[in-house]
Design a protein around this motif. Structure first.
Motif, short mmCIF file in Angstrom:
data_model
loop_
_atom_site.label_atom_id
_atom_site.label_comp_id
_atom_site.label_asym_id
_atom_site.label_seq_id
_atom_site.Cartn_x
_atom_site.Cartn_y
_atom_site.Cartn_z
N ALA A 190 0.83 -1.19 0.00
CA ALA A 190 0.00 0.00 0.00
C ALA A 190 0.87 1.25 0.00
O ALA A 190 1.86 1.33 0.74
N PRO A 191 0.54 2.23 -0.84
CA PRO A 191 1.28 3.49 -0.84
C PRO A 191 0.86 4.38 0.32
O PRO A 191 0.12 3.95 1.21
N ARG A 192 1.32 5.61 0.31
CA ARG A 192 1.04 6.56 1.39
C ARG A 192 1.04 7.97 0.82
O ARG A 192 1.71 8.25 -0.18
N PHE A 193 0.29 8.87 1.45
CA PHE A 193 0.39 10.29 1.06
C PHE A 193 1.80 10.78 1.36
O PHE A 193 2.52 10.21 2.19
N TYR A 194 2.20 11.83 0.66
CA TYR A 194 3.58 12.32 0.82
C TYR A 194 3.69 13.76 0.35
O TYR A 194 2.84 14.24 -0.43
N PRO A 195 4.73 14.47 0.76
CA PRO A 195 4.97 15.80 0.22
C PRO A 195 5.77 15.71 -1.08
O PRO A 195 6.62 14.83 -1.24
N VAL A 196 5.49 16.60 -2.03
CA VAL A 196 6.37 16.68 -3.20
C VAL A 196 7.75 17.08 -2.71
O VAL A 196 7.89 17.68 -1.63
N HIS A 218 -2.04 7.64 -3.79
CA HIS A 218 -2.51 7.32 -5.14
C HIS A 218 -1.65 6.25 -5.79
O HIS A 218 -0.53 5.97 -5.37
N LEU A 219 -2.20 5.68 -6.85
CA LEU A 219 -1.51 4.74 -7.74
C LEU A 219 -1.48 5.36 -9.12
O LEU A 219 -2.47 5.93 -9.59
N MET A 234 -4.41 8.41 -12.55
CA MET A 234 -4.11 7.99 -11.18
C MET A 234 -5.41 7.55 -10.53
O MET A 234 -6.51 7.96 -10.94
N LEU A 235 -5.28 6.74 -9.49
CA LEU A 235 -6.41 6.40 -8.63
C LEU A 235 -6.07 6.85 -7.22
O LEU A 235 -5.00 6.53 -6.70
N PHE A 236 -6.98 7.59 -6.58
CA PHE A 236 -6.76 8.20 -5.27
C PHE A 236 -7.59 7.50 -4.20
O PHE A 236 -8.76 7.15 -4.44
N ARG A 237 -7.02 7.35 -3.01
CA ARG A 237 -7.72 6.73 -1.89
C ARG A 237 -8.87 7.63 -1.42
O ARG A 237 -8.69 8.81 -1.16
N LEU A 255 -11.80 9.67 -10.18
CA LEU A 255 -10.62 8.84 -9.95
C LEU A 255 -10.43 8.51 -8.47
O LEU A 255 -9.38 7.96 -8.09
N VAL A 256 -11.39 8.85 -7.65
CA VAL A 256 -11.32 8.55 -6.22
C VAL A 256 -11.96 7.17 -5.99
O VAL A 256 -13.11 6.94 -6.37
N VAL A 257 -11.19 6.26 -5.39
CA VAL A 257 -11.63 4.86 -5.29
C VAL A 257 -11.46 4.34 -3.87
O VAL A 257 -10.81 4.98 -3.03
N ASP A 258 -12.02 3.18 -3.63
CA ASP A 258 -11.90 2.53 -2.32
C ASP A 258 -10.67 1.63 -2.27
O ASP A 258 -10.49 0.76 -3.12
N PHE A 259 -9.82 1.89 -1.29
CA PHE A 259 -8.77 0.95 -0.92
C PHE A 259 -9.35 0.14 0.24
O PHE A 259 -9.45 0.64 1.37
N VAL A 260 -9.79 -1.07 -0.03
CA VAL A 260 -10.56 -1.84 0.93
C VAL A 260 -9.62 -2.58 1.89
O VAL A 260 -8.72 -3.31 1.46
#
Length: 295
Positions: A190-196, A218-219, A234-237, A255-260
């Motif tokens: 699983a990814p994670r939010f992050y700062p540029v 996102h992916l 991209m797909l966003f949590r 593009l906002v999706v469920d990460f179940v």
């Protein structure tokens, strides 16, 4: 060429130097670029010191840019130019998956992987199982679609930001191909939010503006298929806390999706997982290729 140019006459003089362009579109782009640059300087009464600061900034953007760190792309992203160009050009049908920007972490040197592969590269994290399908506008499956995918790790870092720790090997990215049913699937983390990245010139802009540097989880995907327009998206949590403050303006509701979240048990690919894991399932729809769209 004229001499003794003034603030009011120099713009047309510079524009005229592009009259010899063999390509009309090249001439149009440079003539308009000169017009807007000169108008900006006049309207803001740009000073010499400010001009030197801008030139120094661009020089430093160039020096920090590498094959795996695209600071110029990041500059375009944080100024909204990347998304604007996408919005101008990507007018798909009502049932086509929305596109968005590529981002600065796409690289050509990604490994090819079979469906079902673990593309995490051995990076530890919460297991993530992605299942995807690619359709045409008529709802039929598209086989043989080449699907690039890449994402961060559970701490918000991409492989190209960890080259020393990973010894230069790619991780959390791969090139897959859809099967006869238009499906592709893989295991990762699983990814994670992050700062540029804010340790370079673009970070100076973010700090000067008092802006958030955060990107929501996102992916990334880049899809290529013969006879269809390429899709970058991209797909966003859905429950990410930074959905409404993306530093590069790329979030779209579609593009906002469920990460179940799943308890230990059987994963979508049939493997048994002895720890909690996450799943994402999504269908992408492509647009047939057509004549190149010009403004």
């Amino acid at each position: 060429m004229s001499i003794d140019l003034t603030e009011d006459t120099i713009t047309k003089e510079v524009q005229s130097t592009f009259d010899g362009c063999h390509d009309p579109r090249t001439r149009e782009l440079f003539v308009e670029l000169v017009r807007h640059l000169h108008d900006f300087a006049r309207e803001t009464r740009l000073t010499g010191d400010e001009w030197f600061t801008a030139m120094d900034f661009l020089e430093r953007v160039g020096k920090i840019t590498t094959l795996t760190r695209q600071e110029f792309v990041l500059l375009s992203d944080i100024l909204g130019l990347s998304v604007l160009v996408d919005l101008i050009n990507e007018h798909h049908g009502p049932h086509t998956t929305d596109s968005t920007l590529l981002g600065p972490f796409y690289v050509e040197g990604r490994p090819e992987a079979p469906n079902g592969a673990d593309i995490s590269g051995g990076v530890p994290g919460t297991p993530l199982f992605f299942t995807g399908r690619v359709l045409g506008p008529d709802g039929g499956p598209l086989s043989g679609v080449r699907v690039d995918t890449w994402h961060s790790d559970g701490e918000g870092h991409y492989d190209v930001q960890q080259e020393e720790r990973l010894h230069g090997r790619p991780a959390m990215r791969a090139l897959l191909t859809t099967d006869d049913d238009g499906r592709f699937w893989y295991r990762s983390i699983a990814p994670r939010f992050y700062p540029v990245p804010v340790d370079g010139p673009c970070g100076e802009i973010m700090r000067a503006a008092g802006r958030s540097a955060m990107r929501p989880e996102h992916l990334h995907f880049r899809l290529h298929a013969d006879g269809y327009r390429p899709l970058i998206t991209m797909l966003f949590r859905r429950d990410d806390p930074y959905l409404d403050q993306d530093a590069v303006f790329a979030v779209k509701r579609s593009l906002v999706v469920d990460f179940v979240h799943r308890e230990p048990g059987t994963a979508p690919d049939g493997t048994e997982v002895g720890e909690p894991f996450q799943t994402v399932d999504w269908t992408f729809t492509l647009t047939p290729a057509g004549p190149e769209r010009r403004p």
